[in-house]
Enzyme design. Sequence first.
Site, PDB file in Angstrom:
ATOM      1  N   CYS A 430       0.814  -1.215   0.000  1.00 30.78           N
ATOM      2  CA  CYS A 430       0.000   0.000   0.000  1.00 30.78           C
ATOM      3  C   CYS A 430       0.847   1.264   0.000  1.00 30.78           C
ATOM      4  O   CYS A 430       0.500   2.253  -0.659  1.00 30.78           O
ATOM      5  CB  CYS A 430      -0.964  -0.007   1.178  1.00 30.78           C
ATOM      6  SG  CYS A 430      -0.171  -0.092   2.795  1.00 30.78           S
ATOM      7  N   HIS A 474      -2.151   0.575   6.996  1.00 35.72           N
ATOM      8  CA  HIS A 474      -2.470   0.941   5.613  1.00 35.72           C
ATOM      9  C   HIS A 474      -2.017   2.377   5.364  1.00 35.72           C
ATOM     10  O   HIS A 474      -1.856   3.170   6.304  1.00 35.72           O
ATOM     11  CB  HIS A 474      -3.980   0.810   5.394  1.00 35.72           C
ATOM     12  CG  HIS A 474      -4.399   0.863   3.961  1.00 35.72           C
ATOM     13  ND1 HIS A 474      -3.879   0.039   2.998  1.00 35.72           N
ATOM     14  CD2 HIS A 474      -5.300   1.670   3.316  1.00 35.72           C
ATOM     15  CE1 HIS A 474      -4.435   0.311   1.830  1.00 35.72           C
ATOM     16  NE2 HIS A 474      -5.295   1.296   1.989  1.00 35.72           N
ATOM     17  N   ASP A 490      -7.942   6.183  -2.243  1.00 36.43           N
ATOM     18  CA  ASP A 490      -7.168   4.999  -1.865  1.00 36.43           C
ATOM     19  C   ASP A 490      -6.743   4.276  -3.134  1.00 36.43           C
ATOM     20  O   ASP A 490      -7.490   3.434  -3.670  1.00 36.43           O
ATOM     21  CB  ASP A 490      -7.990   4.072  -0.976  1.00 36.43           C
ATOM     22  CG  ASP A 490      -7.121   3.042  -0.266  1.00 36.43           C
ATOM     23  OD1 ASP A 490      -5.985   2.832  -0.719  1.00 36.43           O
ATOM     24  OD2 ASP A 490      -7.575   2.467   0.742  1.00 36.43           O
TER      25      ASP A 490
END
Length: 680
Positions: A430, A474, A490
């Site tokens: 991520c 994350h 995201d």
Amino acid sequence: MSLRQTLASLPRDARDTLFLLAVIAWVIAPQAGHLPLWTSALAAGLLLWRGWLAWTARPLPHRWVLLALLALAVGATLATHRTILGREAGVALVVVLLALKTLEARARRDALVIFFLGFFTMLSNFFFSQSLPTAVAMLIALLGLLTALVNAHMPVGRPPLAQSLRTAGTMALLGAPIMLALFVLFPRMAPLWGMPGDTLSARSGLSGSMQVGSIAQLALDDSVALRVRFEGQGNAAPPQSQLYFRGPVLSQFDGREWQATTLPGALNWSGRMAPPADLQVQGEPVRYAVTLEPQKRPWLMVLDATPDKPTLTGMGAFMTPELQWLSTRPLTDVVRYSAVSYPQFRHGPQRSTAQLRALADLPPGFNPRTLALAQELRASPAVASGGTLALIDAALQRLRTGGYQYTLEPGVYGEHTADEFWFDRKAGFCEHIASAFVVLMRAAGAPARIVTGYQGGERNPVDGYWTVRQSDAHAWAEVWMPEHGWVRVDPTGAVSPGRIGQFQRLQAPRGVLGEAMGAMISPGMAQRLRATWEALNNHWNQWVLNYTQSRQLDLLKALGFESPSWQDLVRALAGLVGAAALIGALWTLWERRQHDPWLRLLAQVRQRLARAGLTLPDSTPPRTLAAQARAHFGPSADALCAWLLQWEQSRYAPDSASTTHLAALRRQLRTLRWPHAPAP
């Protein structure tokens, strides 16, 4: 000869010493992970040395050897910690001193020093961990130390350790009610366990900075970061795609590392000094309670976005302009707080400012191909007419269709991390994706930043709490758009939609042991066992570690106090302790009256003889009593003498034919013709 037989053949001093050394090793072992390597090695070596001396019946070392070892330990502590004060340095020194003290236990007072130093070392384990396994281990250590202490007070013979253990267990059980009363009612002005750390060095978890690849390391850590219990009808949680727990916001980029704007140095702020966050919320709120594991950081993990201060006992909190909530001191204990969040919100200025334009800057000399890609996107007609929103859509479309992969092992990135992601490797975790995305946005002139935290979670079916792990760490992006403010984007969801919507974690390789355990235990059973254990550990956190003053006052309200205060706690505790003391006194009186009834009956005979003029010591046996009575009273004492001999026979040499029960002896004594002094 077996080991058990060898131990049984050892002298009592050697056996007791080996048992005490085993208990001390048990006390020290949980701290091995928190102590310097030299401390654990030195303590283990000293205990093994002392055990060898006891096993071989060799003399203890001279004092100058112990002084040299003590000087070495103090010097090593100073070299490691730069001090002998503080938690880490103090505990390291105490552990070594405890091991050293076993090498000079020449007298009983030395043994007592070892016992009580062992109790102190046992308590110091809670400086580092207050978990349920630690508590169970220290309970076993407590019983071991009490057993050794009881055994030391049995100087005669060779009492079995099992007998000392039973006595120690009885002592612990008798003290348990008072301990429970003190736990429940003793006023709490601060968290129950632990003490502040000496530094702000964090345990495994999020950091105030991010190098590409750092969060991928957290994905290998399956430990619990926080637990959440949602309130309201059915304790329903928002969709997993909305479970973004906000942590540090990273805005400063030097080409290799992202840094947070608000660092722990802001701990001296107060809530009134924090600048406004330009936050507007709407829609239905989400109410929940968080149990946050200790992290030695001031970050309060809350869902986006939380306009009001979380309900936190014992410390203050404030919100930064980036919507991150911070406590006024590092969180070194398990902390519980309640919060209200709004999944629908708008945040940030609506028009461009100088501070926003600074968030579109990039350091020179890095990622030239990404800069060229940004100019190419900006020049396309769709982006030119659609603005920042069209730019975001174009970048996300590239991630969806460009063959990019979401993986824990993308390889080691070099100097131009964004270039490598967009054009070479096309694989990353991520933070690789978020960093490359934000660099592209900034290269195209759009203010952007990285937000780190936790995303998702899983519901424990046993207790209903949602568990968020370190592996749920994350990183996502926020892009500023005119008339909208900061908008969450995201990019990981474009590469791997299942990570956000369906919460599909990447699994680290399990290794040989993990594969073997997986073959022995079915996945369903392993999951149930894990859920049960975590629910049990969570109850420990909720009802023991988080038993705060507010919960004490709630207990008093349940007991009928209208507006309880800490003074009421003191009065309730004093009343309970007084009642316990009264019960103890009554028990002692009753127990004194319940001494051996045979001896009480014999004492009645001595008292009556004393009133008749024959006074004899309490230690006089019944046969001597009979002889003295016959000599003093003459033939009138024959009946009493017969009774005394019958008492002796029934008490000390009973048999089925001649034994007279105690009740029959009492009846005979009441009807017995009592001797009288002979006439002059």
